[in-house]
Design an enzyme around this catalytic site. Structure first.
Site, short mmCIF file in Angstrom:
data_model
loop_
_atom_site.label_atom_id
_atom_site.label_comp_id
_atom_site.label_asym_id
_atom_site.label_seq_id
_atom_site.Cartn_x
_atom_site.Cartn_y
_atom_site.Cartn_z
N GLY A 1 0.95 -1.13 -0.08
CA GLY A 1 -0.01 -0.05 0.15
C GLY A 1 0.95 1.30 0.01
O GLY A 1 2.06 1.18 0.42
N GLN B 1 3.09 9.83 1.49
CA GLN B 1 4.44 9.33 1.46
C GLN B 1 5.23 9.60 0.14
O GLN B 1 6.45 9.37 0.05
CB GLN B 1 4.12 7.65 1.63
CG GLN B 1 3.73 7.12 2.91
CD GLN B 1 3.52 5.71 2.71
OE1 GLN B 1 2.60 5.23 2.48
NE2 GLN B 1 4.64 5.09 3.11
N CYS C 1 6.52 -0.53 6.77
CA CYS C 1 5.89 0.73 6.26
C CYS C 1 7.36 1.33 5.20
O CYS C 1 8.47 1.50 5.67
CB CYS C 1 5.75 1.84 7.02
SG CYS C 1 5.14 3.34 6.49
N LEU C 2 6.99 1.74 3.93
CA LEU C 2 7.96 2.13 3.12
C LEU C 2 8.50 3.54 3.89
O LEU C 2 9.68 3.95 3.28
CB LEU C 2 7.51 2.56 1.83
CG LEU C 2 6.93 1.31 0.91
CD1 LEU C 2 6.33 1.63 -0.29
CD2 LEU C 2 8.10 0.13 1.02
N HIS D 1 -3.99 0.67 8.04
CA HIS D 1 -2.56 1.37 8.05
C HIS D 1 -2.48 2.79 6.79
O HIS D 1 -2.10 3.57 7.41
CB HIS D 1 -1.57 0.35 7.41
CG HIS D 1 -0.20 0.44 7.44
ND1 HIS D 1 0.83 0.29 7.93
CD2 HIS D 1 0.37 1.56 6.63
CE1 HIS D 1 2.00 0.73 7.58
NE2 HIS D 1 1.80 1.95 6.76
N GLU D 2 -3.11 2.39 5.80
CA GLU D 2 -2.99 3.64 4.73
C GLU D 2 -3.95 4.64 5.32
O GLU D 2 -3.81 5.90 4.90
CB GLU D 2 -3.40 3.06 3.45
CG GLU D 2 -2.64 2.07 2.76
CD GLU D 2 -1.14 2.29 2.93
OE1 GLU D 2 -0.67 3.43 2.90
OE2 GLU D 2 -0.30 1.20 3.17
N HIS E 1 -2.02 6.95 7.54
CA HIS E 1 -1.03 7.81 7.06
C HIS E 1 -1.92 9.09 6.57
O HIS E 1 -1.21 10.02 6.84
CB HIS E 1 -0.73 7.16 5.61
CG HIS E 1 0.66 6.32 5.86
ND1 HIS E 1 1.71 6.97 6.41
CD2 HIS E 1 0.99 5.18 5.38
CE1 HIS E 1 2.67 5.72 6.43
NE2 HIS E 1 2.20 4.71 5.86
NI NI Z 1 3.07 2.88 5.75
#
Ligand code: NI
Length: 175
Positions: A49, A54, A102-103, A144-145, A148
């Site tokens: 995701g 991000q 997480c990226l 999670h998204e 963000h």
């Molecule tokens: Ni993330």
């Protein structure tokens, strides 16, 4: 192809609440190119995701897909899903622990409790309203998204940091 740079924790945009997208904007060429770039960037870095903050865009957009993912080899398949202005409108009371990464927080994993199932309302990339019923890993990624988009990361959802693991150690001890 356009692969975008990913903002890491510490950059203020990761902690900022993202703005809603105006429905007129969705059909524009620039907006559609942005979605394409988010999908390409997510795939390039083996994410499941990616949320717009991000990639330094503070708007309520997230993309999700799981298709033979190297970072999450055991995750179930999730078709490509684009969420614009998503709202989690109901959540199961039951929560489940699961590993997340997480990226924007490279090379770490931690155990996060998340609601096991939920109902999410959003616009898709054509601007149509969609209602998504999700459970298990899909529900986890949506939570999670959506976090963000409110400036939250998975570390904030961990009851403590005892499970926090470097990815190389995760592969050795926890996978
Ligand atoms: Ni993330």
């Amino acid at each position: 192809m356009s692969i975008l740079k990913v903002a890491r924790l510490g950059h203020p945009i990761i902690r900022k609440t993202a703005s809603p997208v105006a429905s007129e904007e969705i059909q524009s060429y620039e907006f559609q190119k942005l979605i394409d770039a988010m999908v390409e960037t997510m795939k390039e870095y083996d994410g499941v995701g990616l949320a717009a903050p991000q990639i330094y865009v503070s708007k309520q957009i997230a993309v999700i897909e799981v298709n033979k993912n190297a970072r999450y080899p055991n995750a179930p398949h999730i078709p490509l899903t684009v969420l614009i202005n998503p709202r989690i409108v109901s959540r199961a009371s039951r929560s489940e622990d699961g590993w997340e990464g997480c990226l924007s927080i490279p090379d770490l994993r931690g155990i996060v409790p998340r609601c096991q199932s939920l109902l999410c309302e959003a616009l898709d990339r054509s601007g149509n309203s969609v209602r998504i019923e999700a459970k298990d890993f899909f529900a986890r990624v949506i939570q999670h998204e959506c976090d963000h988009l409110e400036g939250k990361v998975y570390l904030d959802r961990m009851p403590n940091l005892l499970s926090l693991t470097h990815l190389a150690e995760f592969a050795k001890y926890w996978e």
